[in-house]
Design a protein around this motif. Sequence first.
Motif, PDB file in Angstrom:
ATOM      1  N   SER A  83      32.536  31.539  36.741  1.00 21.93           N
ATOM      2  CA  SER A  83      31.155  31.118  36.945  1.00 21.93           C
ATOM      3  C   SER A  83      30.188  32.284  36.782  1.00 21.93           C
ATOM      4  O   SER A  83      28.994  32.081  36.527  1.00 21.93           O
ATOM      5  CB  SER A  83      30.988  30.489  38.334  1.00 21.93           C
ATOM      6  OG  SER A  83      31.157  31.453  39.359  1.00 21.93           O
ATOM      7  N   GLN A 142      35.489  30.766  40.478  1.00 20.32           N
ATOM      8  CA  GLN A 142      34.444  31.662  40.970  1.00 20.32           C
ATOM      9  C   GLN A 142      34.222  32.825  40.000  1.00 20.32           C
ATOM     10  O   GLN A 142      33.079  33.218  39.727  1.00 20.32           O
ATOM     11  CB  GLN A 142      34.820  32.190  42.357  1.00 20.32           C
ATOM     12  CG  GLN A 142      34.858  31.125  43.436  1.00 20.32           C
ATOM     13  CD  GLN A 142      33.527  30.416  43.609  1.00 20.32           C
ATOM     14  OE1 GLN A 142      32.465  31.047  43.560  1.00 20.32           O
ATOM     15  NE2 GLN A 142      33.568  29.108  43.803  1.00 20.32           N
ATOM     16  N   TYR A 143      35.305  33.371  39.478  1.00 25.51           N
ATOM     17  CA  TYR A 143      35.172  34.475  38.523  1.00 25.51           C
ATOM     18  C   TYR A 143      34.485  34.009  37.237  1.00 25.51           C
ATOM     19  O   TYR A 143      33.537  34.641  36.757  1.00 25.51           O
ATOM     20  CB  TYR A 143      36.542  35.069  38.191  1.00 25.51           C
ATOM     21  CG  TYR A 143      36.489  36.009  37.010  1.00 25.51           C
ATOM     22  CD1 TYR A 143      35.919  37.267  37.127  1.00 25.51           C
ATOM     23  CD2 TYR A 143      36.986  35.620  35.766  1.00 25.51           C
ATOM     24  CE1 TYR A 143      35.834  38.115  36.029  1.00 25.51           C
ATOM     25  CE2 TYR A 143      36.909  36.461  34.673  1.00 25.51           C
ATOM     26  CZ  TYR A 143      36.336  37.715  34.818  1.00 25.51           C
ATOM     27  OH  TYR A 143      36.247  38.542  33.729  1.00 25.51           O
TER      28      TYR A 143
END
Length: 382
Positions: A220, A217-218
């Motif tokens: 991305s 998530q980071y």
Amino acid sequence: MAVVFGAGGDAVRLIYYENQLKIEFFIDNDPEKTGGQFYGFDVVKPEAIVGMELDAVLLSSRRYASEMKEQLIRLGIDESRIVSAWELELFGEEADVTEPDSACFLDSQIRTKEEYDQFRGNSAWSQIETVLEEMVLQSPRKRISYPGRCQVCRKRVNLLIDNQYSESPRKVNFRERMVCPFCGLNNRQREIARLVTDRVPGDARVYITEQVTPMYQYLSRQFVHLTGSEYMGPDIPGGKICEGGVIHEDLTALSFADETIDCVISNDVFEHVSDIDRALEEIYRVLKAGGMLYATFPMNFHQEQTVKRAEMVDGTILHRQEPAYHGNPVSEEGSLVFYDYGMDFFSRIRKAGFSYGYFVPFYSIPYGNIGNRSLFIFIATK
């Protein structure tokens, strides 16, 4: 005294600040949660706080904040004591992460046992770890908050230390803890994230061997062309999008074309690959010339030969050692450990075709990168 309304995912961050907030217990409307515990705190019905003298009731959820506030007012709670937890000042202070005390020793390249011994010879570091372990042991809930700085979030934060994932309840697995309440990354993950984002251009094509994680998530948000995946099973074709949008890839048979990836990132996956030599060959194949591999995995620098704990024979797992498993975000059973790596890993890297490979150690007291025997990032260039 403060209580927290909402014992769910949004409330986890408050656990890192339990001492500053003086949290006594949690309240929740879910009957499946009331009567139980949340990270060692009792969870009770909201009606239980009627008539109590409270300094604050902290709302943990933004989504249901208005409903929660209305419910508390109906119960007679003074509106001035109802606080939105995400607005607290202790969550917002930025930190300087460019100062000379970098968490990564970029000039250090470890390729031998002697180089490893020179790095970990600082007795002061071991002393700090011993003190922190004792503090965790003495803590009522067997956890403490470490005031540090997250090099990913660029904030002053409380990093969580407990004895999860440790071989002994009296020890701390520093490598897997020191978790940031904002990005959710642990000790080793925060540093490899910083190192990669500092070195790899934002428009590079990046592949990371995980997808259902805070790390993905980071990243991305940092890379335009990021692909992540999980291993979903032996009979699934590479590149297939499975349930929930999860992409399946097998490191021993990647679906990418030759020389199409600028950077491969692997966080504690290599020990779970059934054939590491084939996996390294595949990573080398898909990387462009000059492409980089960044990886973390458990490494024993005083062990000459890698121990193969299990192997795949005709589709069946044959155990050579007592089975060991690590956490897996897509399987409650965990991931089987196939390898305990030793110094012959370097010969495997050369055999796969990489021109150069080494470990970079990192250790920083301000950033909470603590664990001087276990914090290393492996880097190799095609």
